[in-house]
Design an enzyme around this catalytic site. Structure first.
Site, PDB file in Angstrom:
ATOM      1  N   SER A  29       0.836  -1.212   0.000  1.00  0.00           N
ATOM      2  CA  SER A  29       0.000   0.000   0.000  1.00  0.00           C
ATOM      3  C   SER A  29       0.871   1.261   0.000  1.00  0.00           C
ATOM      4  O   SER A  29       0.617   2.211  -0.751  1.00  0.00           O
ATOM      5  CB  SER A  29      -0.887   0.020   1.249  1.00  0.00           C
ATOM      6  N   GLY A 101      -5.884  -3.790  -8.014  1.00  0.00           N
ATOM      7  CA  GLY A 101      -7.018  -2.906  -7.736  1.00  0.00           C
ATOM      8  C   GLY A 101      -6.547  -1.608  -7.109  1.00  0.00           C
ATOM      9  O   GLY A 101      -7.055  -0.530  -7.425  1.00  0.00           O
ATOM     10  N   SER A 174     -13.524   1.083   2.311  1.00  0.00           N
ATOM     11  CA  SER A 174     -12.485   0.876   1.294  1.00  0.00           C
ATOM     12  C   SER A 174     -11.479   2.015   1.285  1.00  0.00           C
ATOM     13  O   SER A 174     -11.813   3.164   0.969  1.00  0.00           O
ATOM     14  CB  SER A 174     -13.113   0.758  -0.100  1.00  0.00           C
ATOM     15  N   GLN A 176      -9.134   2.152  -0.803  1.00  0.00           N
ATOM     16  CA  GLN A 176      -8.884   2.485  -2.211  1.00  0.00           C
ATOM     17  C   GLN A 176      -9.837   3.586  -2.667  1.00  0.00           C
ATOM     18  O   GLN A 176      -9.429   4.528  -3.357  1.00  0.00           O
ATOM     19  CB  GLN A 176      -9.034   1.243  -3.079  1.00  0.00           C
ATOM     20  N   ASP A 327      -7.109  -8.144   4.251  1.00  0.00           N
ATOM     21  CA  ASP A 327      -6.336  -9.018   3.357  1.00  0.00           C
ATOM     22  C   ASP A 327      -5.836 -10.284   4.056  1.00  0.00           C
ATOM     23  O   ASP A 327      -5.255 -11.156   3.408  1.00  0.00           O
ATOM     24  CB  ASP A 327      -5.132  -8.253   2.793  1.00  0.00           C
ATOM     25  N   LYS A 354     -12.416  -9.036  -3.938  1.00  0.00           N
ATOM     26  CA  LYS A 354     -10.959  -8.826  -3.985  1.00  0.00           C
ATOM     27  C   LYS A 354     -10.409  -9.441  -5.272  1.00  0.00           C
ATOM     28  O   LYS A 354     -11.155  -9.657  -6.215  1.00  0.00           O
ATOM     29  CB  LYS A 354     -10.317  -9.439  -2.736  1.00  0.00           C
ATOM     30  N   ARG A 358     -12.751 -14.246  -2.188  1.00  0.00           N
ATOM     31  CA  ARG A 358     -11.840 -14.950  -1.259  1.00  0.00           C
ATOM     32  C   ARG A 358     -12.570 -15.890  -0.304  1.00  0.00           C
ATOM     33  O   ARG A 358     -11.975 -16.864   0.161  1.00  0.00           O
ATOM     34  CB  ARG A 358     -10.995 -13.928  -0.483  1.00  0.00           C
TER      35      ARG A 358
HETATM   36  C1  S3P Z   1      -5.606  -1.339  -0.143  1.00  0.00           C
HETATM   37  C2  S3P Z   1      -6.874  -1.365   0.349  1.00  0.00           C
HETATM   38  C3  S3P Z   1      -7.657  -2.604   0.517  1.00  0.00           C
HETATM   39  C4  S3P Z   1      -6.780  -3.853   0.411  1.00  0.00           C
HETATM   40  C5  S3P Z   1      -5.793  -3.761  -0.705  1.00  0.00           C
HETATM   41  C6  S3P Z   1      -4.884  -2.568  -0.515  1.00  0.00           C
HETATM   42  C7  S3P Z   1      -4.925  -0.046  -0.274  1.00  0.00           C
HETATM   43  O1  S3P Z   1      -8.639  -2.659  -0.501  1.00  0.00           O
HETATM   44  O2  S3P Z   1      -7.590  -5.000   0.261  1.00  0.00           O
HETATM   45  O3  S3P Z   1      -4.998  -4.937  -0.761  1.00  0.00           O
HETATM   46  O4  S3P Z   1      -3.691  -0.015  -0.442  1.00  0.00           O
HETATM   47  O5  S3P Z   1      -5.614   0.987  -0.193  1.00  0.00           O
HETATM   48  P1  S3P Z   1     -10.064  -1.915  -0.332  1.00  0.00           P
HETATM   49  O6  S3P Z   1      -9.784  -0.490  -0.189  1.00  0.00           O
HETATM   50  O7  S3P Z   1     -10.830  -2.207  -1.583  1.00  0.00           O
HETATM   51  O8  S3P Z   1     -10.683  -2.554   0.880  1.00  0.00           O
END
Ligand code: S3P
Length: 450
Positions: A29, A101, A174, A176, A327, A354, A358
């Site tokens: 991240s 993602g 989320s 992300q 995760d 994911k 999962r």
């Molecule tokens: C992440 C957020 C998570 C995680 C991903 C990394 C990030 O996803 O599952 O591996 O770096 O912001 P989500 O934001 O969709 O939960």
């Protein structure tokens, strides 16, 4: 190991005690964010300890396509000559984010408020994942997205020429989505506000502050409110990426279930928005200690020491903890198989979108290996068999998902019979040294194809 190449079947078998130091790679991240924020500064950001997994390499390539100069200096050291907030150039070709993602969603956010157009694609896993969760709020800034049915990649995003700031309540937990909105807010005039009901990983907020953005975070009973003032001039940074707790989870969990093990996993980032697995394992009775606790680069860090834990008990994992270990549920379900009693995991609907579904991937593979699993839309329960009692013996599908592949290989290390995965290739997206590192500790992991 390539996530795009021919499948790499792998098998792991019961082994003697795991012992030694497990130096896992940099945090995924933070690595993505370091490259993206570096590209949004004028001047040189230097990064040490960058995760050189395929996901992050794809983000590095994307930043070059948007005009930043990204240089691999060797030994995990990288330099980014950024173009500044609002300075992204229009890419010549399609941006391929591979399996990531995080990569695609954060980059979409970072470009959404610049007057440029970009087309994004990914591998078969990424092209199935929902993107409306980011393109909806990006539309509020004035960006326009056209993708496949259901908001799937490939997708073209036309950035807003005249962006307006946004106030957005994130509808799913989320990081992300939150991060995409904050990165878009960087080039919108005025204040962009993001409200999340459940706190998700906060690296974007911490790093934006570190790069000199004006950002405030207010925690109330009901929500976390993040306010960013747009159009800052970001200042280049030196970033030391801590090691990834999500990768540390694999040697830690292996040590807990393989008799006689004693493994030290040094320098792990223990940001509270990421460390839920370790709390959960301790509640299950794991012999897991934090040594040499310290703060590095604004993030809490410790050396983790994990020893074989013969008396693990199933527990109910509090749903409020889900975001901080989202995760890690696949590998937790493996540990749960060696505990006694049920481990109940609720409030985890996000696991279904994911890199794979999962819950389904783990439930199917665990059942094939003799473990009872029940599941519903947003919950699952693993009935533990206790140490020495997991039959194993099956081949599991990894569904282009690194964490599914690694979880089943950990399962095989303490099962009665070897456990195989149809494709270990995706492991390279986040933990390229998984196989040699686990072997150094004493694991028996082999490539079994051709
Ligand atoms: C992440 C957020 C998570 C995680 C991903 C990394 C990030 O996803 O599952 O591996 O770096 O912001 P989500 O934001 O969709 O939960």
């Amino acid at each position: 190991m390539s996530s795009h190449g021919a499948p790499i079947p792998m098998t792991s078998s019961a082994c003697g005690p795991l012992a030694g130091r497990a130096e896992v790679p940099g945090d995924k991240s933070i690595s993505h964010r370091a490259l993206i924020l570096g590209a949004l500064c004028v001047g040189e950001t230097t990064i040490s300890g960058l995760l050189e997994g395929q996901d992050v390499l794809d983000t590095a390539k994307a930043m070059r396509a948007f005009g930043a100069e990204v240089t691999d200096l060797g030994g995990g050291n990288w330099s980014v000559q950024g173009v500044g907030v609002g300075g992204f150039a229009e890419p010549d070709g399609v941006i391929d984010c591979g399996n990531s993602g995080t990569g695609v969603r954060l980059i979409m956010g970072a470009m959404a408020t610049s007057p440029i157009t970009a087309t994004f694609t990914g591998d078969a896993s990424l092209n199935k994942r929902p993107m409306a969760r980011v393109t909806d709020p990006l539309a509020d800034f004035g960006a326009q997205a056209v993708g496949r049915a259901g908001g799937r990649l490939p997708m073209t995003l036309v950035g807003a020429a005249d962006p307006v700031p946004v106030r957005y309540v994130v509808p799913v937990p989320s990081a992300q989505v939150k991060s995409a909105v904050l990165l878009a807010g960087l080039n919108a005039p005025g204040q962009t506000v993001v409200i999340e009901a459940e706190a998700t990983r906060d690296h974007t907020e911490r790093m934006l502050a570190g790069f000199g953005a004006q950002i405030t975070v207010e925690d109330t009973e009901e929500a976390r409110v993040i306010t960013l003032t747009g159009q800052p001039e970001l200042t280049p940074q030196r970033i030391d990426v801590p090691r990834d707790p999500s990768s540390a989870a694999f040697p830690v969990c292996a040590a807990l279930i393989v008799p006689g093990s004693d493994v030290l996993v040094p320098g792990i980032g223990l940001n509270p928005t990421r460390a839920g697995l370790f709390t959960t394992l301790r509640e299950m009775g794991a012999d897991l200690t934090f040594e040499n606790e310290r703060v590095e680069g604004g993030e809490p860090v410790a050396d983790l020491r994990a020893r074989f834990s013969p008396d693990l008990k199933g527990i109910e994992v509090p749903p409020a903890r889900a975001a901080s270990m989202i995760d890690e549920y696949p590998v937790l379900s493996v540990v749960a198989a060696f505990a006694t009693g049920d481990t109940v995991m609720r409030g985890v609907k996000e696991l279904r979108v994911k890199e794979s579904d999962r819950i389904d991937a783990m439930a199917t593979g665990l059942r094939a290996n003799g473990v009872t699993v029940e599941d519903g839309p947003d919950w699952w329960t693993v009935t533990g068999l206790g140490h020495g009692n997991v039959p194993g013996g099956a081949t599991c599908a990894s569904h282009l998902d690194h964490r599914i592949a690694m979880s089943f290989l950990i399962l095989g290390m303490a099962s009665q019979n070897p456990v195989s995965v149809d494709d270990g290739g995706p492991i390279a997206t986040s933990f390229p040294i998984f196989e040699p590192l686990m072997k150094t500790l004493g694991a028996q992991v082999e490539r079994t194809g051709g």
